[in-house]
Design a protein around this motif. Structure first.
Motif, PDB file in Angstrom:
ATOM      1  N   VAL A 123      42.532  41.938  32.303  1.00 30.81           N
ATOM      2  CA  VAL A 123      42.092  43.126  33.038  1.00 30.81           C
ATOM      3  C   VAL A 123      41.854  42.776  34.497  1.00 30.81           C
ATOM      4  O   VAL A 123      41.137  41.819  34.808  1.00 30.81           O
ATOM      5  N   ASN A 124      42.480  43.540  35.394  1.00 25.71           N
ATOM      6  CA  ASN A 124      42.186  43.427  36.819  1.00 25.71           C
ATOM      7  C   ASN A 124      41.214  44.547  37.158  1.00 25.71           C
ATOM      8  O   ASN A 124      41.529  45.724  37.017  1.00 25.71           O
ATOM      9  N   LEU A 125      40.026  44.164  37.577  1.00 25.14           N
ATOM     10  CA  LEU A 125      38.975  45.122  37.891  1.00 25.14           C
ATOM     11  C   LEU A 125      38.750  45.096  39.395  1.00 25.14           C
ATOM     12  O   LEU A 125      38.188  44.159  39.941  1.00 25.14           O
ATOM     13  N   GLU A 126      39.239  46.140  40.057  1.00 24.48           N
ATOM     14  CA  GLU A 126      39.102  46.214  41.511  1.00 24.48           C
ATOM     15  C   GLU A 126      37.997  47.191  41.866  1.00 24.48           C
ATOM     16  O   GLU A 126      38.010  48.353  41.425  1.00 24.48           O
ATOM     17  N   PHE A 127      37.025  46.728  42.642  1.00 22.91           N
ATOM     18  CA  PHE A 127      35.923  47.608  43.003  1.00 22.91           C
ATOM     19  C   PHE A 127      35.339  47.205  44.347  1.00 22.91           C
ATOM     20  O   PHE A 127      35.660  46.146  44.884  1.00 22.91           O
ATOM     21  N   VAL A 128      34.517  48.061  44.864  1.00 24.73           N
ATOM     22  CA  VAL A 128      33.959  48.028  46.222  1.00 24.73           C
ATOM     23  C   VAL A 128      35.081  48.273  47.241  1.00 24.73           C
ATOM     24  O   VAL A 128      35.241  49.379  47.734  1.00 24.73           O
ATOM     25  N   TRP A 143      29.078  50.782  43.484  1.00 18.03           N
ATOM     26  CA  TRP A 143      30.225  50.163  42.820  1.00 18.03           C
ATOM     27  C   TRP A 143      30.034  48.660  42.663  1.00 18.03           C
ATOM     28  O   TRP A 143      30.515  48.072  41.692  1.00 18.03           O
ATOM     29  N   ALA A 144      29.347  48.022  43.597  1.00 19.76           N
ATOM     30  CA  ALA A 144      29.093  46.588  43.464  1.00 19.76           C
ATOM     31  C   ALA A 144      28.278  46.303  42.214  1.00 19.76           C
ATOM     32  O   ALA A 144      28.522  45.321  41.502  1.00 19.76           O
ATOM     33  N   ALA A 145      27.298  47.159  41.931  1.00 15.37           N
ATOM     34  CA  ALA A 145      26.464  46.982  40.745  1.00 15.37           C
ATOM     35  C   ALA A 145      27.209  47.391  39.485  1.00 15.37           C
ATOM     36  O   ALA A 145      27.278  46.635  38.504  1.00 15.37           O
ATOM     37  N   VAL A 146      27.795  48.580  39.489  1.00 17.91           N
ATOM     38  CA  VAL A 146      28.468  49.101  38.298  1.00 17.91           C
ATOM     39  C   VAL A 146      29.706  48.287  37.963  1.00 17.91           C
ATOM     40  O   VAL A 146      29.968  47.955  36.802  1.00 17.91           O
ATOM     41  N   GLY A 147      30.501  47.943  38.996  1.00 16.20           N
ATOM     42  CA  GLY A 147      31.716  47.176  38.755  1.00 16.20           C
ATOM     43  C   GLY A 147      31.426  45.812  38.166  1.00 16.20           C
ATOM     44  O   GLY A 147      32.095  45.367  37.220  1.00 16.20           O
ATOM     45  N   ASP A 148      30.429  45.139  38.708  1.00 19.53           N
ATOM     46  CA  ASP A 148      30.074  43.825  38.179  1.00 19.53           C
ATOM     47  C   ASP A 148      29.581  43.939  36.741  1.00 19.53           C
ATOM     48  O   ASP A 148      29.954  43.136  35.878  1.00 19.53           O
ATOM     49  N   ALA A 149      28.746  44.946  36.454  1.00 18.41           N
ATOM     50  CA  ALA A 149      28.252  45.145  35.094  1.00 18.41           C
ATOM     51  C   ALA A 149      29.389  45.486  34.143  1.00 18.41           C
ATOM     52  O   ALA A 149      29.440  44.985  33.006  1.00 18.41           O
ATOM     53  N   LEU A 150      30.327  46.318  34.586  1.00 16.19           N
ATOM     54  CA  LEU A 150      31.468  46.655  33.740  1.00 16.19           C
ATOM     55  C   LEU A 150      32.284  45.412  33.418  1.00 16.19           C
ATOM     56  O   LEU A 150      32.725  45.219  32.281  1.00 16.19           O
ATOM     57  N   GLY A 151      32.486  44.558  34.419  1.00 14.46           N
ATOM     58  CA  GLY A 151      33.202  43.305  34.170  1.00 14.46           C
ATOM     59  C   GLY A 151      32.505  42.454  33.126  1.00 14.46           C
ATOM     60  O   GLY A 151      33.148  41.881  32.231  1.00 14.46           O
ATOM     61  N   GLY A 318      50.383  39.381  35.851  1.00 16.06           N
ATOM     62  CA  GLY A 318      50.150  39.318  34.410  1.00 16.06           C
ATOM     63  C   GLY A 318      49.029  40.185  33.875  1.00 16.06           C
ATOM     64  O   GLY A 318      48.607  40.000  32.732  1.00 16.06           O
ATOM     65  N   PHE A 319      48.576  41.174  34.643  1.00 21.10           N
ATOM     66  CA  PHE A 319      47.484  42.002  34.160  1.00 21.10           C
ATOM     67  C   PHE A 319      47.995  43.130  33.263  1.00 21.10           C
ATOM     68  O   PHE A 319      48.932  43.846  33.617  1.00 21.10           O
ATOM     69  N   ASP A 320      47.354  43.271  32.099  1.00 21.72           N
ATOM     70  CA  ASP A 320      47.711  44.334  31.155  1.00 21.72           C
ATOM     71  C   ASP A 320      47.108  45.666  31.558  1.00 21.72           C
ATOM     72  O   ASP A 320      47.656  46.728  31.256  1.00 21.72           O
ATOM     73  N   LEU A 321      45.970  45.604  32.202  1.00 24.10           N
ATOM     74  CA  LEU A 321      45.250  46.818  32.580  1.00 24.10           C
ATOM     75  C   LEU A 321      44.709  46.649  33.990  1.00 24.10           C
ATOM     76  O   LEU A 321      44.092  45.628  34.305  1.00 24.10           O
ATOM     77  N   CYS A 322      44.938  47.664  34.820  1.00 23.84           N
ATOM     78  CA  CYS A 322      44.437  47.661  36.200  1.00 23.84           C
ATOM     79  C   CYS A 322      43.421  48.789  36.342  1.00 23.84           C
ATOM     80  O   CYS A 322      43.782  49.966  36.286  1.00 23.84           O
ATOM     81  N   ILE A 323      42.158  48.423  36.491  1.00 23.68           N
ATOM     82  CA  ILE A 323      41.086  49.405  36.636  1.00 23.68           C
ATOM     83  C   ILE A 323      40.672  49.463  38.103  1.00 23.68           C
ATOM     84  O   ILE A 323      40.386  48.437  38.716  1.00 23.68           O
ATOM     85  N   TYR A 324      40.649  50.677  38.642  1.00 22.45           N
ATOM     86  CA  TYR A 324      40.248  50.905  40.028  1.00 22.45           C
ATOM     87  C   TYR A 324      38.945  51.699  40.025  1.00 22.45           C
ATOM     88  O   TYR A 324      38.858  52.753  39.385  1.00 22.45           O
ATOM     89  N   LEU A 325      37.942  51.234  40.739  1.00 19.62           N
ATOM     90  CA  LEU A 325      36.687  51.962  40.899  1.00 19.62           C
ATOM     91  C   LEU A 325      36.662  52.505  42.318  1.00 19.62           C
ATOM     92  O   LEU A 325      36.550  51.738  43.279  1.00 19.62           O
ATOM     93  N   LEU A 326      36.772  53.820  42.445  1.00 16.42           N
ATOM     94  CA  LEU A 326      36.938  54.446  43.756  1.00 16.42           C
ATOM     95  C   LEU A 326      35.854  55.474  44.013  1.00 16.42           C
ATOM     96  O   LEU A 326      35.199  55.968  43.091  1.00 16.42           O
ATOM     97  N   GLY A 327      35.697  55.830  45.290  1.00 20.94           N
ATOM     98  CA  GLY A 327      34.678  56.775  45.695  1.00 20.94           C
ATOM     99  C   GLY A 327      35.051  58.208  45.401  1.00 20.94           C
ATOM    100  O   GLY A 327      36.195  58.532  45.026  1.00 20.94           O
TER     101      GLY A 327
END
Length: 544
Positions: A123-128, A143-151, A318-327
């Motif tokens: 999983v590629n988790l892109e945030f902030v 997003w810094a808090a939520v993205g890190d927790a989601l990871g 090689g990422f199966d899933l790309c998650i974007y956290l956006l405003g």
């Protein structure tokens, strides 16, 4: 008996019932829901399996529920089962079976709550990914808090997560940033569309201290100024407890030809067409609300060209899933990015876009609007200075990102039960104090879980047992706030238990098996609180 084991038992019992009565076992779903009733008097757990399959097997839900309840009541570890409402089966565990949850926590320790359903998924988790033109504002901080927790939650359920920050270091916003630095270096007002705030003056002075010739050298101002802003953003994030595995620079996509390569790939697959001198992506063919320009009429790539190249770069890594956290202002990106994935021959479900709403600060009942450094925004550093990292992270994570969040600075500064982070952390500190006192008395936890018959003990154990399913749901639904809300429920169950059930002997009172069993229950509650707080990136204090 954990909820997962109970679900397996219900599956086995239901299968036996269907087979004995000649009914279709194919109707049984792959996963069975086992939930805790809101009212503990209705039992420890409840299942709706009879209502889910009754129509398919040709009997009434209540009749099927009664058959299942009768059979469940004869099983080891089940004290009783009864039907309720239109066909629910309420189950009450035997005391020893309920105590098995405690044993499971003490055996798994920090691994309690983990799972394997996402094992092998990259999983590629892109945030902030905020523009490097100023300090991180509250939206980026959320997003810094939520993205890190989601990871952390995704990793807990087996995923291989890469946290990535996408630096938008190319384009008009950088040009305006550099122009603002240049104006500050000359002690002139910022351009009309420029950036203002004390931080602009600070960075300009730092650049000049490094290279006095930068005042009239846009290239040096760009290189050093953006670099200093990057450094400040990274520092703020690190001090906030959020670190990234990859810092990806947008400029590299243009410099290494990735954008041109992506555009050519789309041309070759006929995903682009020319109109009015521009090249457009046929994004409406893939579910978008309108076609998007990829190459503008002046021959320059539009912003989406970089987005497509960036997505392809992630897939090639090689990422199966790309998650974007956006405003909140990026809602259109959901269909846009999925259309881009489909247009490049990829499965659009490899793209997920989560949209986060704005954050407002309130103090003394009034909105807080001004920053000491950034002028017209409140920054991450401002929030941390006001309430600390733990309180800031917890407050930002505990609500769904779908809703605008109002943070009461007065509440977060209180050492009281209506402050949610204090409420949870205080429960852990109380449990740590009990552990220290038990050590001083030489009392070790015991395993006579059959003695834990008090309703407050049962409530606490049931709550502990819900932790793995809570983490699994948080991972599946991409909702780390579920973990925070669970921790508040657990803290409440523990505080009620503490007020009712004496854990350690008083004075010359003899230590009994009940004391030891309650101590084991406390150890389990403490472990789960620590595990949950760890998923949020919030500390579990030993003393408060």
């Amino acid at each position: 008996m954990t909820p997962a084991l109970l679900a397996e038992l219900i599956r086995t019992v239901t299968t036996d019932v269907l087979v004995r009565r000649g009914l279709a076992i194919e109707a049984l779903p792959h996963e069975l829901a086992v939930e805790r009733p809101k009212n503990p008097e209705h039992g420890d757990y409840s299942t709706n399996v009879a209502m889910r399959i009754a129509k398919q097997v040709g009997v009434s839900p209540r009749e099927l529920a009664q058959w299942i309840a009768d059979e469940l009541g004869t099983q080891d570890g089940i004290q009783g089962a009864e039907i309720a409402g239109p066909g629910f089966v309420n189950v009450r565990l035997a005391t020893q079976a309920l105590g098995g949850i405690v044993a499971d926590v003490l055996h798994q320790q920090e691994n309690y709550g983990t799972g394997t359903e996402l094992e092998g998924k990259a999983v590629n988790l892109e945030f902030v990914s905020a523009n490097p033109t100023g300090p991180l504002h509250l939206g980026a901080t959320r997003w810094a808090a939520v993205g890190d927790a989601l990871g952390r939650v995704l990793q807990a359920r087996g995923a291989n997560v890469t946290r990535e920050y996408y630096f938008n270091d190319a384009g008009a916003q950088i040009d305006r940033f550099v122009a603002s630095l240049k104006a500050a270096a000359h002690h002139e007002p910022a351009p009309e569309d420029g950036y203002v705030g004390a931080y602009i003056d600070e960075i300009a002075q730092q650049v000049l201290a490094q290279d006095p010739t930068a005042r009239d050298n846009d290239e040096v101002l760009h290189h050093r100024g953006v670099g200093l802003m990057f450094d400040e953003i990274k520092r703020s994030l690190h001090e906030f407890g959020t670190d990234f595995d990859v810092w990806f620079h947008e400029r590299t996509l243009h410099d290494n030809g990735a954008v041109a390569k992506a555009v050519e790939r789309l041309r070759q697959t006929n995903a682009l067409y020319e109109h009015d001198g521009a090249w457009w992506l046929r994004s409406t063919d893939y579910g978008d609300d309108k076609d998007r320009p990829v190459i503008k009429s002046d021959g320059q790539p539009a912003y989406i060209a970089g987005d497509i190249a960036y997505y392809l770069d992630k897939r090639e890594r090689g990422f199966d899933l790309c998650i974007y956290l956006l405003g909140a202002d990026h809602h259109g990106y959901i269909a846009r990015l999925r259309a881009a994935a489909a247009a490049t021959g990829n499965d659009p479900t490899t793209v997920e876009v989560l949209i986060g709403q704005m954050v407002n600060l309130v103090k003394n009942g009034l909105p807080v609007r001004m920053s000491k450094r950034a002028g017209n925004i409140v920054t991450m550093d401002d929030l941390v200075e006001a309430v600390g990292v733990d309180a800031a992270r917890y407050a930002l994570i505990r609500s769904s990102v779908d809703a605008t969040l109002n943070i009461d600075l007065d509440l977060l500064g209180k050492r009281a039960n209506d402050n949610p982070v204090f409420y949870v952390q205080y429960a852990h500190a109380r449990l740590a104090a009990i552990a220290r006192a038990a050590d001083d008395l030489g009392i070790a936890p015991g395993d006579r879980y059959d003695l834990l018959e008090h309703p407050r003990e049962s409530e606490l154990i049931r709550t502990i047992g819900a932790f793995p399913e809570t983490v699994a749901a948080a991972a599946e639904l991409r909702e780390p706030h579920r973990v925070a809300r669970f921790l508040e429920q657990l803290a409440g169950a523990y505080h009620r238990f503490y007020d009712t059930c004496r854990v350690l002997p008083m004075g010359d009172e003899e230590t009994t098996d009940l004391h030891r069993a309650r101590l084991a229950l406390c150890h389990a509650a403490r472990q789960v609180l620590a595990n949950g707080l760890g998923l949020l990136g919030v500390t579990a204090p030993e003393r408060m």
